[in-house]
Design a protein around this motif. Structure first.
Motif: not given
Ligand code: FE2
Length: 157
Positions: A37, A49, A53, A56
């Motif tokens: 990321h 990106h 996110e 995760y």
């Molecule tokens: Fe971040």
């Protein structure tokens, strides 16, 4: 006090062992997804990106659920990097900053590794250790990984 839930101490400990390895895998993959990321670049930067996110964040929730399940079964929960690194089957990408397509391939491979391990462990929890609760819990976890794996796979032809 030890749980008195119709599963022998020995079996509870074995299940906690499986869950500890699962916890280590989740932590490693969480960390790798964060690294990717932070370092993704190029075309569709913002999309990937943000995708990483959201992944995760999902892994972070799973980490907590797995950890608390170990505690529910009466075992202490490991919580050090040293133990996570000893127990995990996931390889870190030390010093590597892959292109975004290779990041996606690597994360997909890691999710598939976890899915295969979970599938085996679900069967063991149920048939070998008589712990249908953990088998059910791990089935839900496996399905979450299957969804993330599917999403990653759609970026690859
Ligand atoms: Fe971040």
């Amino acid at each position: 006090m030890k749980p008195n839930i119709g599963i022998s101490d020995k079996n509870l400990q074995s299940v906690a062992g499986l869950l500890s390895s699962a916890l280590a895998d989740e932590v490693l993959l969480y960390t790798k997804t964060r690294k990717f990321h932070w370092n993704v670049k190029g075309e569709s930067f913002m999309e990937i990106h943000k995708l990483f996110e959201s992944q995760y964040n999902q892994l972070e929730e799973s980490i907590d659920e797995v950890a608390e399940r170990i505690s529910k079964l009466g075992s202490p929960v490991i919580g050090t990097m040293k133990e996570f690194l000893t127990l995990t089957a996931i390889k870190e990408a030390v010093g590597k900053y892959p292109q975004r397509i290779d990041m996606i391939k690597e994360l997909l491979n890691d999710h598939e590794t976890i899915i295969k391990t979970l599938r085996k462990n679900i069967d063991e929890c149920d048939k070998k250790y008589g712990d249908v609760g953990t088998a059910d819990f791990l089935t839900g976890l496996m399905e979450q990984h299957e969804t993330i794996a599917w999403t990653l796979r759609r970026y690859l032809n």
